[in-house]
Design an enzyme around this catalytic site. Structure first.
Site, PDB file in Angstrom:
ATOM      1  N   ARG A  32       0.873  -1.206   0.096  1.00 17.27           N
ATOM      2  CA  ARG A  32       0.148  -0.030  -0.011  1.00 17.27           C
ATOM      3  C   ARG A  32       0.765   1.473   0.098  1.00 17.27           C
ATOM      4  O   ARG A  32       0.478   2.199  -0.514  1.00 17.27           O
ATOM      5  CB  ARG A  32      -0.844   0.056   1.354  1.00 17.27           C
ATOM      6  CG  ARG A  32      -1.855   1.101   1.258  1.00 17.27           C
ATOM      7  CD  ARG A  32      -2.689   1.160   2.533  1.00 17.27           C
ATOM      8  NE  ARG A  32      -3.403  -0.428   2.802  1.00 17.27           N
ATOM      9  CZ  ARG A  32      -4.615  -0.659   2.147  1.00 17.27           C
ATOM     10  NH1 ARG A  32      -5.130  -0.020   1.374  1.00 17.27           N
ATOM     11  NH2 ARG A  32      -4.899  -1.849   2.374  1.00 17.27           N
ATOM     12  N   SER A 135       7.401 -18.592  13.044  1.00 19.71           N
ATOM     13  CA  SER A 135       8.500 -17.719  12.068  1.00 19.71           C
ATOM     14  C   SER A 135       8.425 -16.293  12.148  1.00 19.71           C
ATOM     15  O   SER A 135       7.503 -15.537  12.272  1.00 19.71           O
ATOM     16  CB  SER A 135       7.764 -18.194  10.767  1.00 19.71           C
ATOM     17  OG  SER A 135       6.470 -18.029  10.610  1.00 19.71           O
ATOM     18  N   ALA A 137       9.751 -12.888  10.707  1.00 22.60           N
ATOM     19  CA  ALA A 137       9.744 -12.193   9.345  1.00 22.60           C
ATOM     20  C   ALA A 137      11.528 -11.989   9.211  1.00 22.60           C
ATOM     21  O   ALA A 137      11.891 -12.489   8.058  1.00 22.60           O
ATOM     22  CB  ALA A 137       9.225 -10.995   9.278  1.00 22.60           C
ATOM     23  N   LYS A 188      -2.784 -17.841  19.435  1.00 24.39           N
ATOM     24  CA  LYS A 188      -1.688 -17.738  20.098  1.00 24.39           C
ATOM     25  C   LYS A 188      -1.299 -16.093  20.040  1.00 24.39           C
ATOM     26  O   LYS A 188      -0.500 -15.682  21.002  1.00 24.39           O
ATOM     27  CB  LYS A 188      -0.518 -18.523  19.228  1.00 24.39           C
ATOM     28  CG  LYS A 188      -0.414 -18.053  17.760  1.00 24.39           C
ATOM     29  CD  LYS A 188       0.884 -16.950  17.538  1.00 24.39           C
ATOM     30  CE  LYS A 188       0.891 -16.294  16.171  1.00 24.39           C
ATOM     31  NZ  LYS A 188       1.930 -15.368  15.902  1.00 24.39           N
ATOM     32  N   ASP A 241       3.945 -22.524  17.146  1.00 25.50           N
ATOM     33  CA  ASP A 241       3.685 -20.957  17.056  1.00 25.50           C
ATOM     34  C   ASP A 241       3.798 -20.273  18.322  1.00 25.50           C
ATOM     35  O   ASP A 241       4.242 -19.157  18.537  1.00 25.50           O
ATOM     36  CB  ASP A 241       2.546 -20.375  16.077  1.00 25.50           C
ATOM     37  CG  ASP A 241       2.815 -19.354  15.681  1.00 25.50           C
ATOM     38  OD1 ASP A 241       3.772 -18.662  15.518  1.00 25.50           O
ATOM     39  OD2 ASP A 241       1.882 -18.971  14.386  1.00 25.50           O
ATOM     40  N   THR A 245       5.939 -17.070  19.871  1.00 22.45           N
ATOM     41  CA  THR A 245       5.408 -15.907  20.201  1.00 22.45           C
ATOM     42  C   THR A 245       5.365 -15.499  21.696  1.00 22.45           C
ATOM     43  O   THR A 245       5.483 -14.431  21.898  1.00 22.45           O
ATOM     44  CB  THR A 245       4.197 -15.610  19.593  1.00 22.45           C
ATOM     45  OG1 THR A 245       3.273 -16.510  19.912  1.00 22.45           O
ATOM     46  CG2 THR A 245       4.155 -15.867  18.028  1.00 22.45           C
ATOM     47  N   ASN A 253       3.296  -9.028  19.307  1.00 27.10           N
ATOM     48  CA  ASN A 253       2.360  -9.420  20.361  1.00 27.10           C
ATOM     49  C   ASN A 253       2.770  -9.536  21.908  1.00 27.10           C
ATOM     50  O   ASN A 253       2.358  -8.655  22.822  1.00 27.10           O
ATOM     51  CB  ASN A 253       1.544 -10.667  20.234  1.00 27.10           C
ATOM     52  CG  ASN A 253       0.658 -10.120  18.879  1.00 27.10           C
ATOM     53  OD1 ASN A 253      -0.080  -9.585  18.899  1.00 27.10           O
ATOM     54  ND2 ASN A 253       1.014 -10.960  17.728  1.00 27.10           N
TER      55      ASN A 253
END
Length: 328
Positions: A32, A135, A137, A188, A241, A245, A253
């Site tokens: 965007r 994962s 990034a 999660k 995951d 996280t 998060n």
């Protein structure tokens, strides 16, 4: 398949574009933000969302969704709360049977829909699949070893997609349970905020381990109530995951939870963040969805209440610890 399109120029979308290019696919990244497109095309770097990572020179960025029309596979990586509008804008360029790999994690506010349901309503002619798993990034984009779940109702399609995007360091395990894969990824994020609060409050490793374990029970109950399989969420897209996280401040998060646990307000915790912490938006939707299904999710309930300003952190913690004793 020879051409891949990626919808979403944030850190995760950029990392997945890198994966596709490394896997040998001609890759177009839609963003965007015009400055992201300029940075990717001119400097082979997403300076806004993934600074310091050199991208494959074959990745072409664009601000026009029409440029993805010729793709054999499209990875939808727009934030969960914006996915419906983004897919609707892409609709005029979608042919029947186009494979769309959903990489957004969350529950849509208001409708309480999972991302596959959003896709079915906006692009019913598309063939859906879900990518989820532990994962970060930056690690994926740098080529560090990563394993994920790729779910599609058709086992042959899941296997083919996994083979198409696999690289020497990016390993998709294929599955057929899209609901389980989605539920794990959505819940999660909420639990990661809770773990951050525990860490930020200095409650110790024992409390942290207990929260991950009891949180996984909530995640499993909700996934099964939605029609997913407990076996699915016991794998990469759920437990894997969740562990990632809930264990690293790299998690957007968890970093929000760390700030809340340290005494900051939600506005202060989110200030200056370019990337979206999906759990903040998903928490109220997860709470509503669980209530609708009659599923007990006390940690998610407490997290949503903290984010909504209904209770303070200490009150929420006392509430969880004072719940009646029960069998595990």
């Amino acid at each position: 398949m020879t051409k891949a399109g990626v919808i979403g120029g944030g850190a995760w979308g950029t990392a997945l574009a890198q994966v596709c290019a490394t896997a040998g696919l001609e890759t177009t990244l839609w963003a965007r933000e015009a400055d992201v497109v300029t940075s990717v095309n001119a400097a082979h770097e997403n300076a806004s969302f993934l600074p310091g990572v050199t991208l494959d020179a074959g990745i072409r960025a664009t601000v026009a969704l029409a440029d993805l029309a010729g793709s054999d596979l499209v990875l939808a990586v727009a934030p969960a709360q914006h996915l419906r509008a983004t897919l609707a804008a892409f609709a005029p360029h979608v042919r029947d049977g186009l494979r769309i790999l959903l990489c957004s994690k969350g529950v849509e506010q208001g409708t309480l829909k999972l991302m596959t349901q959003v896709l079915a309503e906006t692009l019913p002619q598309a063939q859906p699949a879900v990518l989820s798993g532990p994962s970060f990034a930056g690690e994926v984009a740098r080529g560090l070893p990563t394993a994920v779940t790729l779910a599609c109702p058709d086992p042959g399609c899941a296997e083919q997609l996994a083979e198409q995007i696999a690289t020497p360091t990016f390993r998709p395990y294929f599955a057929t349970d899209m609901i389980g894969a989605e539920a794990g990824g959505a819940v999660k994020n909420v639990l990661a905020i809770a773990c951050g609060i525990v860490e930020g409050r200095g409650l110790g490793r024992s409390a942290h381990a207990a929260l991950i374990t009891r949180g996984f029970s909530e995640l499993t109950r909700l996934a099964v109530a939605l029609g997913g399989e407990a076996e699915t969420v016991a794998g990469l897209c759920g437990l894997g995951d969740l562990v990632l996280t809930c264990s690293s401040p790299q998690s957007r998060n968890m970093s929000v939870g760390l700030a809340l646990g340290g005494g900051r307000t939600l506005e202060q915790a989110l200030a200056g963040k370019l990337s979206v912490a999906e759990g903040v938006a998903s928490a109220p939707a997860v709470r509503q969805l669980a209530r609708k299904l009659g599923v007990d999710v006390p940690i998610c309930e407490a997290t949503a209440a903290i984010l909504a300003g209904e209770v303070d952190v200490d009150t929420a913690i006392r509430g969880l610890l004072s719940r009646p004793l029960r069998e595990e």
